[in-house]
Write an enzyme that holds these catalytic residues in place. Structure first.
Site, PDB file in Angstrom:
ATOM      1  N   ASP A 307       0.730  -0.920  -0.418  1.00 26.92           N
ATOM      2  CA  ASP A 307       0.320   0.174   0.165  1.00 26.92           C
ATOM      3  C   ASP A 307       0.775   1.385   0.412  1.00 26.92           C
ATOM      4  OD1 ASP A 307      -2.710   1.036  -0.151  1.00 26.92           O
ATOM      5  OD2 ASP A 307      -2.869   1.057   1.978  1.00 26.92           O
ATOM      6  N   GLY A 326      -1.718   7.831   4.907  1.00 25.27           N
ATOM      7  CA  GLY A 326      -0.261   6.668   4.155  1.00 25.27           C
ATOM      8  C   GLY A 326       1.160   7.182   4.363  1.00 25.27           C
TER       9      GLY A 326
END
Length: 417
Positions: A307, A326
């Protein structure tokens, strides 16, 4: 390109002939020419020799973000793919979170062309809806014809259940893979971390596990009605694993993934408000990580992803509530994986997922194109900023012990070591 890999231990569970055997591998003009216990070549051939050298089929990552076009300060396609190669990944699926988003065939062609000269191959996702606004379907058929491997409004849930129904029905006409991010935004509200004891203690608004599980339950009901192919990216809760296991028992064509950081870290790491740990879905509890790891081992969770999400400093060095979601993941994936699983399982997980996206699985055999990852599994080190090749530096794994190091890749006629 002529290269000799000297005394490399081959890790390939699908190849009983060579699995865990030490072999010399001679690569001629990008093709594996010979695999043998000992190969003699001229001094002009580049030889790669290293203590503990191992080789596997090239690694695959199903959820990668860069920035180009629109956010080149975060990461360019060129440097992003170079970073992927240096960290062992020869094929990556690119998320559609650029500006503008890739919601047309022309945008997909741009991304494919921008990656042509790289060792690592890029497989772009198109958006599911026009401009990722969740109102009208994007040009799904045209984008797939241009090279899109699936459709996803990155980290944006499909709020309109009827829209997801129509997407699954329509995509069946061309075997398209529909993604649906598991988050009910009304339940999540303004939450930024996992709802629980930690969020209460540190005073941050929580995202209940229920927000993920309600959306998954809804999506599985719709899939059962429509048929089609559904992928649920980056799940994070114990009950999410149960729901997907039940869906698979019914014979539904559903897959799911989990991020390495959701297997390794829990919400206990949030006590110092380090925004590098702000991810979506959020880090959950120890109970969740145990269930996720068990889901990976049983195959309920189809594959694990980095990811990888580069973000420039202005988006991270702000108050926790205002920071973007993130973390980087390329540089730490292998070193973290080996702390959770044995070597053979680690390599199996790092090479899984291609079939779901229509990408050919490479093999280690004479006469095949070289698509290889080179690594040393037994080294150890502390992960620091100097290990980051990405343009952005937002890694939650900084100052974390790593097991094993990646030497590079041989792929697409190139050597990145």
């Amino acid at each position: 390109m002529n290269i000799l890999l000297k005394a490399a231990t081959i890790v390939d569970q699908n190849n009983k002939k060579f699995h865990l055997k030490k072999r010399d591998i001679f690569i001629k003009n990008g093709i594996i020419d010979e695999i043998a216990p000992k190969i003699d070549v001229s001094s002009k051939v580049k030889t790669i020799e290293s203590k503990g050298l191992h080789v596997s089929a090239g690694w695959f990552d199903s959820s990668v973000s860069f920035g180009e076009p629109g956010f080149e300060e975060r990461e360019t396609i060129s440097n992003g793919l170079h970073t992927a190669a240096k960290n062992g990944f020869t094929d990556v699926v690119l998320n559609p979170n650029t500006y503008p988003v890739p919601d047309s065939s022309a945008a997909i062609v741009f991304l494919k062309n921008a990656a042509q000269s790289s060792a690592t191959r890029l497989h772009p996702l198109g958006t599911l809806t026009a401009d990722s606004k969740g109102i009208d379907l994007a040009e799904l058929y045209d984008m797939q014809g241009a090279g899109a491997v699936g459709f996803y409004d990155f980290k944006h849930p499909v709020k309109n259940a009827n829209l997801l129904k129509i997407a699954l029905q329509y995509a069946q006409n061309f075997d398209g893979l529909v993604h649906s991010f598991p988050l009910d935004t009304q339940i999540a509200g303004k939450g930024v971390v996992n709802e629980g004891e930690v969020s209460t203690r540190i005073g941050l608004k929580g995202i209940p596990a229920l927000a993920e599980e309600l959306q998954i339950a809804r999506d599985l009901f719709i899939l059962e009605y429509t048929g089609g192919k559904l992928h649920i990216p980056t799940i994070s809760t114990a009950n999410a694993v149960k729901l997907i296991a039940e869906g698979k028992k019914k014979g539904l064509n559903v897959s799911c993934s989990v991020a390495w950081h959701n297997l390794y870290f829990t919400d206990e790491t949030l006590s110092d408000f380090n925004t590098d740990f702000k991810v979506l879905p959020p880090l959950r509890t120890k109970k969740d990580t145990k269930a996720l790891i068990e889901g990976v081992k049983k195959g309920t969770i189809d594959y694990v992803t980095s990811d990888h999400t580069p973000l420039n400093i202005e988006l991270k060095q702000v108050e926790f509530d205002n920071a973007a979601y993130g973390s980087l993941g390329f540089e730490s994936a292998f070193g973290i994986a080996q702390q959770l699983f044995d070597l053979e399982t680690t390599i199996a997980l790092l090479t899984k997922g291609r079939e779901r996206y229509g990408v050919a699985m490479p093999s280690i055999a004479e006469g095949t194109e070289a698509n290889l990852t080179l690594f040393e599994p037994n080294s150890s080190y502390m992960f620091k900023k100097e290990h980051i090749t990405s343009s952005s530096k937002n890694s939650m794994f900084l100052n974390t012990a790593m097991k094993g190091s990646v030497l590079g890749v041989i792929c697409n006629g190139q050597v990145i070591i």
